[in-house]
Design a protein around this motif. Structure first.
Motif, PDB file in Angstrom:
ATOM      1  N   LEU A  39     -83.279  21.713  21.089  1.00 13.65           N
ATOM      2  CA  LEU A  39     -82.641  21.813  22.594  1.00 13.65           C
ATOM      3  C   LEU A  39     -82.563  23.962  22.942  1.00 13.65           C
ATOM      4  O   LEU A  39     -83.073  24.505  23.752  1.00 13.65           O
ATOM      5  CB  LEU A  39     -81.570  21.742  22.617  1.00 13.65           C
ATOM      6  N   LEU A  40     -82.484  24.494  21.692  1.00 13.99           N
ATOM      7  CA  LEU A  40     -81.810  26.107  22.425  1.00 13.99           C
ATOM      8  C   LEU A  40     -83.344  26.597  22.303  1.00 13.99           C
ATOM      9  O   LEU A  40     -83.126  27.352  23.166  1.00 13.99           O
ATOM     10  CB  LEU A  40     -81.580  26.278  20.589  1.00 13.99           C
ATOM     11  N   PHE A  41     -84.711  26.428  21.502  1.00 12.95           N
ATOM     12  CA  PHE A  41     -85.361  27.052  21.326  1.00 12.95           C
ATOM     13  C   PHE A  41     -86.291  26.310  23.588  1.00 12.95           C
ATOM     14  O   PHE A  41     -87.245  27.301  23.355  1.00 12.95           O
ATOM     15  CB  PHE A  41     -86.631  26.251  20.247  1.00 12.95           C
ATOM     16  N   GLY A  42     -86.017  25.082  23.081  1.00 13.42           N
ATOM     17  CA  GLY A  42     -86.517  24.634  24.319  1.00 13.42           C
ATOM     18  C   GLY A  42     -86.223  25.240  25.549  1.00 13.42           C
ATOM     19  O   GLY A  42     -86.854  25.348  26.956  1.00 13.42           O
ATOM     20  N   ALA A  43     -85.160  25.623  25.291  1.00 19.30           N
ATOM     21  CA  ALA A  43     -84.055  25.980  26.213  1.00 19.30           C
ATOM     22  C   ALA A  43     -84.249  27.799  26.507  1.00 19.30           C
ATOM     23  O   ALA A  43     -84.530  28.344  27.677  1.00 19.30           O
ATOM     24  CB  ALA A  43     -82.856  26.221  26.799  1.00 19.30           C
ATOM     25  N   SER A  47     -90.132  28.443  31.111  1.00 16.97           N
ATOM     26  CA  SER A  47     -89.865  29.652  32.207  1.00 16.97           C
ATOM     27  C   SER A  47     -89.969  28.878  33.047  1.00 16.97           C
ATOM     28  O   SER A  47     -90.237  29.753  33.827  1.00 16.97           O
ATOM     29  CB  SER A  47     -92.184  29.333  32.254  1.00 16.97           C
ATOM     30  N   MET A  48     -89.594  27.577  33.372  1.00 17.65           N
ATOM     31  CA  MET A  48     -88.660  27.251  34.269  1.00 17.65           C
ATOM     32  C   MET A  48     -87.875  27.814  35.058  1.00 17.65           C
ATOM     33  O   MET A  48     -87.091  27.672  34.361  1.00 17.65           O
ATOM     34  CB  MET A  48     -88.384  25.929  34.387  1.00 17.65           C
ATOM     35  N   GLU A  49     -88.052  28.542  36.051  1.00 11.95           N
ATOM     36  CA  GLU A  49     -86.446  28.925  36.855  1.00 11.95           C
ATOM     37  C   GLU A  49     -85.242  28.583  36.732  1.00 11.95           C
ATOM     38  O   GLU A  49     -83.790  28.412  36.537  1.00 11.95           O
ATOM     39  CB  GLU A  49     -86.889  29.460  38.301  1.00 11.95           C
ATOM     40  N   ALA A  55     -79.104  27.086  32.248  1.00 11.21           N
ATOM     41  CA  ALA A  55     -78.890  27.413  30.355  1.00 11.21           C
ATOM     42  C   ALA A  55     -78.706  29.188  30.352  1.00 11.21           C
ATOM     43  O   ALA A  55     -78.817  29.568  29.600  1.00 11.21           O
ATOM     44  CB  ALA A  55     -79.712  27.579  29.674  1.00 11.21           C
ATOM     45  N   HIS A  56     -78.714  30.123  31.171  1.00  9.38           N
ATOM     46  CA  HIS A  56     -78.406  31.608  31.192  1.00  9.38           C
ATOM     47  C   HIS A  56     -77.527  31.264  30.808  1.00  9.38           C
ATOM     48  O   HIS A  56     -77.064  32.298  29.923  1.00  9.38           O
ATOM     49  CB  HIS A  56     -78.087  31.801  32.844  1.00  9.38           C
ATOM     50  N   SER A  61     -73.277  33.494  25.620  1.00  2.78           N
ATOM     51  CA  SER A  61     -72.897  33.652  25.001  1.00  2.78           C
ATOM     52  C   SER A  61     -73.041  32.870  23.738  1.00  2.78           C
ATOM     53  O   SER A  61     -72.233  32.944  22.315  1.00  2.78           O
ATOM     54  CB  SER A  61     -71.821  32.102  25.631  1.00  2.78           C
ATOM     55  N   ALA A  62     -74.178  32.629  23.247  1.00  2.00           N
ATOM     56  CA  ALA A  62     -75.083  32.099  21.853  1.00  2.00           C
ATOM     57  C   ALA A  62     -75.075  32.615  21.308  1.00  2.00           C
ATOM     58  O   ALA A  62     -76.381  33.559  19.946  1.00  2.00           O
ATOM     59  CB  ALA A  62     -75.515  30.848  21.627  1.00  2.00           C
ATOM     60  N   GLY A  63     -75.849  34.392  21.969  1.00  2.00           N
ATOM     61  CA  GLY A  63     -76.333  35.692  21.468  1.00  2.00           C
ATOM     62  C   GLY A  63     -77.790  35.645  21.246  1.00  2.00           C
ATOM     63  O   GLY A  63     -78.536  35.411  20.629  1.00  2.00           O
ATOM     64  N   PHE A  64     -78.747  34.803  22.425  1.00  2.00           N
ATOM     65  CA  PHE A  64     -80.308  34.035  22.648  1.00  2.00           C
ATOM     66  C   PHE A  64     -80.196  35.126  23.483  1.00  2.00           C
ATOM     67  O   PHE A  64     -80.057  34.851  24.798  1.00  2.00           O
ATOM     68  CB  PHE A  64     -80.101  32.854  22.642  1.00  2.00           C
ATOM     69  N   PRO A  65     -81.814  35.881  23.566  1.00  2.00           N
ATOM     70  CA  PRO A  65     -81.732  37.118  24.431  1.00  2.00           C
ATOM     71  C   PRO A  65     -82.534  35.854  25.311  1.00  2.00           C
ATOM     72  O   PRO A  65     -83.281  35.854  24.898  1.00  2.00           O
ATOM     73  CB  PRO A  65     -81.968  38.016  23.933  1.00  2.00           C
ATOM     74  N   CYS A  66     -82.270  35.977  26.279  1.00  2.00           N
ATOM     75  CA  CYS A  66     -83.317  35.888  27.413  1.00  2.00           C
ATOM     76  C   CYS A  66     -83.874  36.206  28.183  1.00  2.00           C
ATOM     77  O   CYS A  66     -84.485  36.512  29.654  1.00  2.00           O
ATOM     78  CB  CYS A  66     -83.195  34.566  28.044  1.00  2.00           C
ATOM     79  N   HIS A  67     -83.831  37.949  28.240  1.00  2.00           N
ATOM     80  CA  HIS A  67     -84.726  38.857  28.957  1.00  2.00           C
ATOM     81  C   HIS A  67     -85.188  39.917  28.123  1.00  2.00           C
ATOM     82  O   HIS A  67     -85.013  40.399  27.461  1.00  2.00           O
ATOM     83  CB  HIS A  67     -83.060  39.538  29.942  1.00  2.00           C
TER      84      HIS A  67
END
Length: 67
Positions: A39-43, A47-49, A55-56, A61-67
């Motif tokens: 779930l974490l890596f899938g989100a 690439s779907m907006e 999930a942004h 909040s979990a510290g997962f970079p997405c930008h």
């Protein structure tokens, strides 16, 4: 003590759940960790907006970079 109270006590004693084996605990923990990682890596790598926007805040909040 009456016979009814002794029988009720024996029925109550036999209704206890059996202890969970270590193997069963490990299997459950590994399955939960696997589901969480999917779930974490899938989100995180989707690439779907719409999924990114949904999930942004959770990713930040979990510290997962997405930008």
């Amino acid at each position: 003590m009456s016979i009814n109270s002794i029988q009720a006590g024996q029925a109550h004693a036999s209704a206890h759940a059996r202890p969970v084996a270590l193997k069963d605990k490990l299997v459950a923990a590994l399955m939960a960790a696997s589901l969480g990682a999917v779930l974490l890596f899938g989100a995180g790598f989707a690439s779907m907006e719409a999924l990114h926007n949904a999930a942004h805040d959770s990713r930040h909040s979990a510290g997962f970079p997405c930008h």
